[in-house]
Design a protein around this motif. Sequence first.
Motif, PDB file in Angstrom:
ATOM      1  N   ALA A   1       0.821  -1.099   0.068  1.00 34.62           N
ATOM      2  CA  ALA A   1      -0.114   0.064  -0.037  1.00 34.62           C
ATOM      3  C   ALA A   1       0.872   1.258  -0.016  1.00 34.62           C
ATOM      4  CB  ALA A   1      -0.895  -0.255   1.123  1.00 34.62           C
ATOM      5  N   ALA A   2       2.113   1.102   0.507  1.00 33.69           N
ATOM      6  CA  ALA A   2       2.990   2.355   0.622  1.00 33.69           C
ATOM      7  C   ALA A   2       4.733   1.498   1.090  1.00 33.69           C
ATOM      8  CB  ALA A   2       2.535   3.396   1.637  1.00 33.69           C
ATOM      9  N   ILE A   3       5.401   2.433   0.799  1.00 31.12           N
ATOM     10  CA  ILE A   3       6.827   2.084   0.999  1.00 31.12           C
ATOM     11  C   ILE A   3       7.282   3.153   1.754  1.00 31.12           C
ATOM     12  CG2 ILE A   3       9.042   1.554   0.116  1.00 31.12           C
ATOM     13  CD1 ILE A   3       7.885   0.287  -2.534  1.00 31.12           C
ATOM     14  N   PHE A   4       8.010   2.904   3.070  1.00 29.60           N
ATOM     15  CA  PHE A   4       8.353   3.727   4.000  1.00 29.60           C
ATOM     16  C   PHE A   4      10.175   3.808   3.668  1.00 29.60           C
ATOM     17  CE2 PHE A   4       4.313   3.193   6.101  1.00 29.60           C
ATOM     18  CZ  PHE A   4       3.596   4.076   5.372  1.00 29.60           C
ATOM     19  N   TRP A   5      10.710   4.634   3.685  1.00 29.76           N
ATOM     20  CA  TRP A   5      12.151   4.462   3.409  1.00 29.76           C
ATOM     21  C   TRP A   5      12.762   5.251   4.631  1.00 29.76           C
ATOM     22  CZ3 TRP A   5      14.278   1.951  -0.543  1.00 29.76           C
ATOM     23  CH2 TRP A   5      13.506   1.800  -1.760  1.00 29.76           C
ATOM     24  N   ASP A   6      13.537   4.549   5.296  1.00 31.60           N
ATOM     25  CA  ASP A   6      14.625   5.241   6.203  1.00 31.60           C
ATOM     26  C   ASP A   6      15.564   5.976   5.329  1.00 31.60           C
ATOM     27  OD1 ASP A   6      16.084   5.617   8.760  1.00 31.60           O
ATOM     28  OD2 ASP A   6      17.648   4.462   7.743  1.00 31.60           O
ATOM     29  N   MET A   7      16.338   7.110   5.929  1.00 32.84           N
ATOM     30  CA  MET A   7      17.160   7.882   5.239  1.00 32.84           C
ATOM     31  C   MET A   7      18.667   7.491   5.322  1.00 32.84           C
ATOM     32  SD  MET A   7      17.118  12.009   4.554  1.00 32.84           S
ATOM     33  CE  MET A   7      17.811  12.202   6.492  1.00 32.84           C
ATOM     34  N   ASP A   8      19.084   7.994   6.468  1.00 30.77           N
ATOM     35  CA  ASP A   8      20.538   7.647   6.746  1.00 30.77           C
ATOM     36  C   ASP A   8      21.022   6.112   6.689  1.00 30.77           C
ATOM     37  OD1 ASP A   8      21.118  10.328   7.184  1.00 30.77           O
ATOM     38  OD2 ASP A   8      19.868  10.306   8.966  1.00 30.77           O
ATOM     39  N   GLY A   9      21.969   5.667   5.974  1.00 31.49           N
ATOM     40  CA  GLY A   9      22.150   4.379   5.744  1.00 31.49           C
ATOM     41  C   GLY A   9      21.333   3.605   4.985  1.00 31.49           C
ATOM     42  N   THR A  10      20.220   4.017   4.391  1.00 31.46           N
ATOM     43  CA  THR A  10      19.297   3.316   3.576  1.00 31.46           C
ATOM     44  C   THR A  10      19.377   3.966   2.275  1.00 31.46           C
ATOM     45  OG1 THR A  10      18.150   2.394   5.487  1.00 31.46           O
ATOM     46  CG2 THR A  10      17.010   2.389   3.312  1.00 31.46           C
ATOM     47  N   LEU A  11      18.938   5.267   2.088  1.00 27.38           N
ATOM     48  CA  LEU A  11      18.985   5.940   0.841  1.00 27.38           C
ATOM     49  C   LEU A  11      20.095   6.797   0.599  1.00 27.38           C
ATOM     50  CD1 LEU A  11      15.335   7.310   0.973  1.00 27.38           C
ATOM     51  CD2 LEU A  11      16.136   5.586  -0.398  1.00 27.38           C
ATOM     52  N   THR A  12      20.823   7.298   1.901  1.00 24.45           N
ATOM     53  CA  THR A  12      22.033   7.882   1.516  1.00 24.45           C
ATOM     54  C   THR A  12      23.179   7.176   2.451  1.00 24.45           C
ATOM     55  OG1 THR A  12      21.379   9.554   3.458  1.00 24.45           O
ATOM     56  CG2 THR A  12      20.658  10.191   1.260  1.00 24.45           C
ATOM     57  N   ASN A  13      24.207   7.437   1.758  1.00 24.41           N
ATOM     58  CA  ASN A  13      25.348   6.839   2.656  1.00 24.41           C
ATOM     59  C   ASN A  13      25.895   7.778   3.612  1.00 24.41           C
ATOM     60  OD1 ASN A  13      27.450   5.189   3.244  1.00 24.41           O
ATOM     61  ND2 ASN A  13      28.939   5.934   1.746  1.00 24.41           N
TER      62      ASN A  13
END
Length: 241
Positions: A14-26
């Motif tokens: 239904a939705a995707i939730f993204w952590d940011m630090d270490g997941t999307l950005t290094n």
Amino acid sequence: MTDSEQAAGATRPAAIFWDMDGTLTNSEPLWEQATFHLSETLGRRLTPTERLATVGATFEDTLAICADKAGVVLQPGDTEKYRRLMFDYVKSLFVEHLEIFPGIPELLSELKELGVPMMVTTNTERYVADSAIAALGRHYFVDTICGDEVPRGKPAPDMYAEAARRVGALPQDCLVFEDSAAGMRAAVAAGCTVIALPEGDHVAVPEEATVITELRGTQHRHLDGASAADVHDWYNRLRAL
């Protein structure tokens, strides 16, 4: 959804939730530098092992760890003083050194084109997070939630419960990507399906989360080269367990 997906009974999150630090950005190496800077300011540099306890933590928890190891009793007003010191330091590092992980822009773009609602869900406070979200591309996300915008940050489930509420979905119908133990525990506690992207074997992955290497093979520790079809396949495989 394609006809073949419908025939196979496949569903999308239904939705995707993204952590940011270490997941999307290094950005974890930058937070590491900032945490060491904070601990040194308080009088004692954390050891690398001690620093691991701060990964994915709220600022208050990080400050408490640094103060405890330095033998410092925090006084009224210290939290805000050290918050500004650490966050200004991180923001200066982000300006010159923030790196988006390979494959992330392409994957976000593909998922957005397919109409999958996505949110950034980060323990990083808004003052720092906004610059990183802008670098990622705010247009990919229907909303963003930062650590200072929920009653309790990760590992409490508040952030993921609120994210599901905002998109009008049940947490159990949402998919989460997380790299830290605290973030994984938060998403699991909220009832989401969790794909783990741990930095290394030292990260305590909850039993309810699935490490990306179990889905992609041991040569893939992150999302470079992954497609939207892969994400939907993983979600269906995990929902079938």
